[in-house]
Scaffold this active site. Structure first.
Site, PDB file in Angstrom:
ATOM      1  N   LYS A  96       0.847  -1.207   0.000  1.00 58.31           N
ATOM      2  CA  LYS A  96       0.000   0.000   0.000  1.00 58.31           C
ATOM      3  C   LYS A  96       0.877   1.250   0.000  1.00 58.31           C
ATOM      4  O   LYS A  96       0.605   2.216  -0.721  1.00 58.31           O
ATOM      5  CB  LYS A  96      -0.972  -0.025   1.193  1.00 58.31           C
ATOM      6  N   ASP A 155     -10.732   2.737   3.469  1.00 55.49           N
ATOM      7  CA  ASP A 155     -11.224   1.398   3.135  1.00 55.49           C
ATOM      8  C   ASP A 155     -12.741   1.357   2.985  1.00 55.49           C
ATOM      9  O   ASP A 155     -13.306   0.330   2.638  1.00 55.49           O
ATOM     10  CB  ASP A 155     -10.800   0.399   4.227  1.00 55.49           C
ATOM     11  N   GLN A 193      -5.260  -1.849   9.208  1.00 53.41           N
ATOM     12  CA  GLN A 193      -5.097  -3.138   8.549  1.00 53.41           C
ATOM     13  C   GLN A 193      -5.790  -4.240   9.359  1.00 53.41           C
ATOM     14  O   GLN A 193      -5.510  -4.416  10.545  1.00 53.41           O
ATOM     15  CB  GLN A 193      -3.595  -3.447   8.384  1.00 53.41           C
TER      16      GLN A 193
END
Ligand code: NAP
Length: 285
Positions: free
Chosen positions: A53, A120, A97
């Site tokens: 990422k 996200d 995460q």
């Protein structure tokens, strides 16, 4: 029949190039774009994802910020980091995460995020807005799947779609997206309590597997000519494999995503797209 390969790598490259252009346009206006990640613990797979990422964010011209908490971090430690990121003006979007270590509950952490910085797309406000069909930051993996379908011109209107797996991360939001007005698929969401999976999946024009069981989808599950999207990312002794038995299913499907190189690269590309979208909103369009 040999299925067309739907290359997530190719679609992701196109999305990332477009994101880089948008980042450059903001930069010309003096606006920088920043993405942060929060990693708790030392799970090797999560470390690889987080590194990818950062690499992708930097390649798109974004600043990237890496926050790593130890494996024994408390719920309060994570909450206070999230509170700092909410206030940090250098950060347009960030992700926590997942999965978190077992002693931590992800939902209260997601609840504390600023929905405007939720790269996200997993904050309840963003998921709620998605449910209403309103503008929102949309969950990265389902958005990536929608982008693959769009890029390859796979029609969803009137299509019968079976999504296997109902996690809040993938299956459930994807089913909502596919069923929205304008996308217009007829969607069935299957899971571990679905009695006769084959009977259902064998009727699907588009079959999505988001289960986490290597090879659970065999050729018997697939209608000839169907599009098969494999979200599964399973680390086995044979390497990284999907939920779809690729060799046999690619003989009957019309189109199929490979693992690796299918949905995986799209999740990162969509994360970057979400971050630049957040930055554009913050910069006033
Ligand atoms: P999850 O939270 O573990 O959910 C798995 C789902 O599969 C659940 O809904 C479960 O049903 C269902 N399921 C389990 N066994 C089944 C069976 N025998 N028949 C039918 N359904 C069954 O997993 P997830 O987070 O959605 O992830 C799924 C897979 O996608 C994993 O391999 C993960 O690594 C991968 N993934 C990949 C990406 C990417 O970027 N490529 C992103 C996210 C996830 P119940 O609800 O009844 O338990």
């Amino acid at each position: 029949m040999t299925a067309q390969i739907l290359s997530g790598k190719e679609v992701a490259a196109a999305v990332r190039a477009e994101v880089a252009q948008r980042v450059a346009a903001l930069s010309e206006r003096g606006v920088g774009v920043g993405l942060a990640t929060v990693l708790v613990g030392d799970d090797p797979a999560s470390q690889i994802y987080v590194r990818s990422k950062h690499k992708a964010a930097e390649a798109a011209g974004m600043a990237s910020f890496d926050h790593h908490l130890p494996d024994d971090a408390t719920q309060e430690d994570v909450a206070s980091l999230v509170a700092r990121l909410n206030e940090d003006p250098a950060i347009d979007g960030y992700i926590v995460q997942l999965p978190l270590p077992d002693h931590l509950d992800p939902q209260p952490v997601l609840d504390l995020m600023d929905p405007a910085k939720d790269a996200d797309g997993l904050h309840p406000v963003n998921l709620g807005r998605l449910m209403l069909g309103r503008d929102a930051i949309r969950p990265a993996t389902p958005s990536g799947i929608m982008r693959i379908l769009g890029y390859y011109g796979i029609g969803t209107a009137g299509a019968f779609v079976v999504v296997v797996g109902r996690s809040f991360l993938v299956g459930r939001p994807l089913a909502v997206m596919l069923g929205l007005k304008g996308t217009d698929a007829t969607v069935v969401l299957a899971h571990s309590r679905t009695p006769d999976l084959i009977e259902l999946t064998a009727k699907a024009d588009i079959l999505v597997a988001a289960v986490g069981v290597p090879g659970i989808i065999t050729r018997r599950h697939v209608k000839p000519g169907a599009t098969v999207i494999d979200v599964g990312t399973n680390r086995t002794e044979a390497g990284l494999v999907g939920d779809v038995a690729f060799d046999e299913v690619s003989q009957v499907a019309g189109a199929i995503t490979p693992v690796p190189g299918g949905v995986g690269p799209m999740t990162i590309a969509s994360l970057l797209a979400n971050t630049v979208q957040a930055a554009e909103v913050r910069a006033g369009g």
